[in-house]
Design a protein around this motif. Structure first.
Motif, short mmCIF file in Angstrom:
data_model
loop_
_atom_site.label_atom_id
_atom_site.label_comp_id
_atom_site.label_asym_id
_atom_site.label_seq_id
_atom_site.Cartn_x
_atom_site.Cartn_y
_atom_site.Cartn_z
N LEU A 1 0.87 -1.17 0.00
CA LEU A 1 0.00 0.00 0.00
C LEU A 1 0.91 1.22 0.00
O LEU A 1 1.88 1.27 0.76
CB LEU A 1 -0.89 -0.02 1.25
CG LEU A 1 -1.94 1.08 1.37
CD1 LEU A 1 -3.00 0.96 0.26
CD2 LEU A 1 -2.64 1.01 2.74
N ALA A 2 0.61 2.19 -0.88
CA ALA A 2 1.47 3.37 -0.98
C ALA A 2 0.64 4.64 -0.94
O ALA A 2 -0.52 4.66 -1.37
CB ALA A 2 2.29 3.32 -2.27
N GLY A 3 1.25 5.68 -0.40
CA GLY A 3 0.57 6.97 -0.30
C GLY A 3 1.49 7.97 0.38
O GLY A 3 2.71 7.76 0.41
N ASP A 4 0.92 9.02 0.96
CA ASP A 4 1.81 9.97 1.63
C ASP A 4 2.20 9.45 3.02
O ASP A 4 1.63 8.49 3.52
CB ASP A 4 1.20 11.38 1.66
CG ASP A 4 -0.07 11.44 2.48
OD1 ASP A 4 -0.19 10.72 3.48
OD2 ASP A 4 -0.98 12.22 2.10
N HIS A 5 3.20 10.11 3.62
CA HIS A 5 3.76 9.63 4.89
C HIS A 5 2.71 9.42 5.96
O HIS A 5 2.66 8.38 6.62
CB HIS A 5 4.81 10.62 5.41
CG HIS A 5 6.11 10.54 4.70
ND1 HIS A 5 6.74 9.34 4.47
CD2 HIS A 5 6.91 11.50 4.16
CE1 HIS A 5 7.87 9.56 3.81
NE2 HIS A 5 8.00 10.86 3.60
N SER A 6 1.86 10.41 6.12
CA SER A 6 0.89 10.37 7.21
C SER A 6 -0.11 9.23 7.00
O SER A 6 -0.46 8.50 7.92
CB SER A 6 0.21 11.74 7.31
OG SER A 6 -1.15 11.62 7.50
N PHE A 7 -0.53 9.04 5.75
CA PHE A 7 -1.44 7.94 5.41
C PHE A 7 -0.78 6.58 5.73
O PHE A 7 -1.39 5.70 6.34
CB PHE A 7 -1.79 8.04 3.91
CG PHE A 7 -2.54 6.87 3.35
CD1 PHE A 7 -3.92 6.80 3.45
CD2 PHE A 7 -1.87 5.83 2.71
CE1 PHE A 7 -4.62 5.71 2.92
CE2 PHE A 7 -2.55 4.75 2.18
CZ PHE A 7 -3.94 4.69 2.29
N ILE A 8 0.47 6.44 5.33
CA ILE A 8 1.15 5.16 5.53
C ILE A 8 1.42 4.89 7.01
O ILE A 8 1.29 3.75 7.48
CB ILE A 8 2.45 5.10 4.69
CG1 ILE A 8 2.11 5.03 3.20
CG2 ILE A 8 3.34 3.93 5.10
CD1 ILE A 8 1.23 3.85 2.79
N GLU A 9 1.74 5.93 7.77
CA GLU A 9 1.95 5.73 9.20
C GLU A 9 0.66 5.24 9.86
O GLU A 9 0.68 4.34 10.69
CB GLU A 9 2.45 7.01 9.87
CG GLU A 9 3.92 7.31 9.56
CD GLU A 9 4.84 6.10 9.74
OE1 GLU A 9 4.89 5.54 10.85
OE2 GLU A 9 5.50 5.70 8.75
N LYS A 10 -0.45 5.82 9.45
CA LYS A 10 -1.75 5.36 9.99
C LYS A 10 -2.03 3.91 9.57
O LYS A 10 -2.56 3.12 10.35
CB LYS A 10 -2.88 6.26 9.50
CG LYS A 10 -2.96 7.60 10.21
CD LYS A 10 -4.04 8.49 9.59
CE LYS A 10 -3.82 9.93 10.00
NZ LYS A 10 -4.30 10.88 8.98
N SER A 11 -1.67 3.59 8.34
CA SER A 11 -1.96 2.23 7.86
C SER A 11 -1.18 1.19 8.65
O SER A 11 -1.63 0.05 8.80
CB SER A 11 -1.65 2.12 6.36
OG SER A 11 -0.28 1.92 6.13
N LYS A 12 -0.03 1.57 9.19
CA LYS A 12 0.76 0.62 9.99
C LYS A 12 0.06 0.30 11.31
O LYS A 12 0.12 -0.83 11.80
CB LYS A 12 2.16 1.18 10.26
CG LYS A 12 3.04 1.21 9.01
CD LYS A 12 4.41 1.79 9.33
CE LYS A 12 5.26 1.90 8.07
NZ LYS A 12 6.51 2.63 8.29
#
Lengths: 359, 359
Positions: free
Chosen positions: A216-227
């Protein structure tokens, strides 16, 4: 196991796929790896971080995270966009993976409702998107639309949908399970296509033929939430390296073969369409995949195919799906196997189909 | 990487674990496998079904299903019991994995509330369970209670809790992440212990030392429901065999070594307790694990340990957790590494600890 599947497995050549999914698929991927390579650990470590970085660069996104499955990755993407907007509604195609293959996970786990856009048998158009109410947090586009044979809209349609969604404050998510497979048709890089989307999911076991796994890829904030959500879902395993190493191996091995698979698909679809009882959707494929529809019942077609496999040593499909009383279909996904089939065998197979279906 | 961890990795001998978690852990497990073994496919196929059957028999349950993670398996178990009772409340220890390591997944995904039973630093007793209100759907017991050093209640306490819960209509779920590790202490089979529980989760990468993976076991109807939830969570991967094959391999390799690990833990804890600055919890271990507490700050202890590792070539721990201004602790989990440490080296290590901590 069905007779047809058995008989398919016994053929020397197959028109679809990369060959058997046995443990060699995994072991081959490990042959070139440093034998002392350490495991990732709960999302950290060289093996996972390097692959995530490689994919975020490839997809042209700030950040990327490896997931055990696309089911998990996509539900999470939609959840994050819903939470951000404070709404609980998303939109996608009626035959979207989330709608038909995930046991209502999005609704049961995330309490997110879905608006189904377009009819089942056609692609989502800009006009459909323009009917969306304001409270839709995210629109998911699947490229290609797998359940209708892998169809694609013109690039300009995606651009127009993307502009419209940005203007309206609707996030656009790409179900790119087969993103690698469509690049030759659009003559664009993954980065160029992903630029039109706020978040992107890609898979490593479709056209690439890995074991399992998704990014899954996106901006930093999105990816941190996805973790955080990945942990909640139970996807933050202590070790994901068996999937990461195989994903990386098959990504490198096959990402540049997609042009060939695409051309093969066009060639094979033409052969099918020359049979009076068969037709493909799309008529001219736009990726490595298409669906074959026969105007013949499953019961009638199965013994004919089994006999052709036995006679020629070439397998066309391992299954038939009933689509009506007198019709059935199957999916073709071109991989490494197609190129190994001698051309005269191919000709012979379709000659037999024509003969048998004209009786 | 911290100096202590680096220095631990450089030692020839370690008192804890099975050795480095590098890719050899996976590859070793595949060495004895039929090279043509086919992948499982979305929960079906020989490789997954045979292992599930083996584990359901071993645990004495009707049915079992393989999960990528315990996080996923346990949330799902609790969800099923909640749905069955039509309630949204479960009970567990304040230091339960679901409470402290899963980013509130149970609440965020399943909207299930938890009642915390007992104090943080002690085990759940029958008296605690007797305070539970009627609307609790399920009580989770973790054996051993990992976060307090791996403590265990007497077998009779579990029996009494089990009887009480059955009488009250409260389901009893076993967090058996370390179930294999406690069998020598209880002198019981897994089946005998699991009989006291309605559902059971076991893990394959704790004492067994596999890559990752879990099994959830219970009656047929429970397990069938768990498969639907597994798909919803994104855990029904097309291929789970890298985890299944390694789980099976390390299950067979190490399940009968737990008695040895347990005895080793008792021996090692005694050595620690002979140091005036150190104490273990439990004082006498009841499984392969215990916690070591030092009356010394992390900052003071770290260079002392690093120097001992360098001098003796023996590593005690890769990390120190601060527990107060002048105290720190770490977990010891005995595996194959302990038995390889020469006894005179062990004596030397503890002699140095005593000398250094008496200065």
């Amino acid at each position: 196991m069905s007779t047809l599947l058995n008989s398919f497995h016994e053929t020397k050549y197959q028109l679809t796929g990369h060959g058997k999914r046995d443990i060699q698929t995994l072991l081959k991927a490990f042959q070139t790896i440093d034998p002392k390579l350490e495991s990732d650990k709960y999302g950290q470590g060289k093996v996972i971080e390097e692959f995530q970085n490689k994919l975020s660069t490839y997809l042209g996104k700030e950040s990327a995270v490896f997931f055990p499955s696309g089911t998990m990755a996509q539900q999470i993407a939609l959840r994050i966009w819903c939470d951000q907007k404070g709404e609980k509604t998303v939109a996608y195609h009626p035959l979207c993976h989330l709608e038909i293959h995930e046991e209502e996970g999005l609704k049961e786990l995330h309490h997110i409702h879905s608006l189904l856009l377009a009819d089942k048998d056609r692609l989502i158009e800009l006009e459909d998107v323009m009917t969306l109410p304001d409270h839709v947090a995210c629109l998911l586009l699947e490229l290609p639309q797998r359940e209708i044979g892998g169809q694609l809209p013109p690039y300009e349609t995606i651009e127009a949908i993307s502009s419209y969604c940005r203007k309206k404050g609707i996030k656009l998510h790409l179900d790119g399970a087969r993103l690698f497979e469509i690049l030759p048709f659009y003559r664009r890089t993954a980065e160029e296509i992903c630029r039109l989307f706020d978040s992107v999911y890609v898979s490593f076991y479709k056209g690439l033929g890995g074991i399992a796994g998704a990014v899954l890829a996106g901006d930093h904030s999105f990816i941190e939430k996805s973790k955080v959500w990945k942990r909640r879902h139970g996807g933050d395993l202590i070790s994901l390296y068996p999937y990461i190493i195989s994903s990386d191996y098959y990504f490198e091995k096959r990402k540049d073969r997609m042009e060939q698979y695409y051309q093969d698909a066009v060639e094979l679809a033409e052969l099918y369409n020359q049979c009076s009882a068969a037709a493909t959707i799309p008529v001219i494929p736009v990726s490595n995949m298409f669906h074959v529809h026969f105007q013949l019942s499953k019961k009638q077609l199965e013994p004919i195919l089994t006999e052709i496999y036995r006679e020629t040593g070439v397998g066309l499909t391992g299954y038939l799906a009933e689509t009506g009383e007198h019709s059935c279909s199957y999916e073709v996904s071109i991989g490494d196997q197609y190129g190994k089939v001698p051309k005269e065998k191919l000709k012979w197979v379709f000659q037999l189909i024509n003969e048998n279906l004209h009786q």
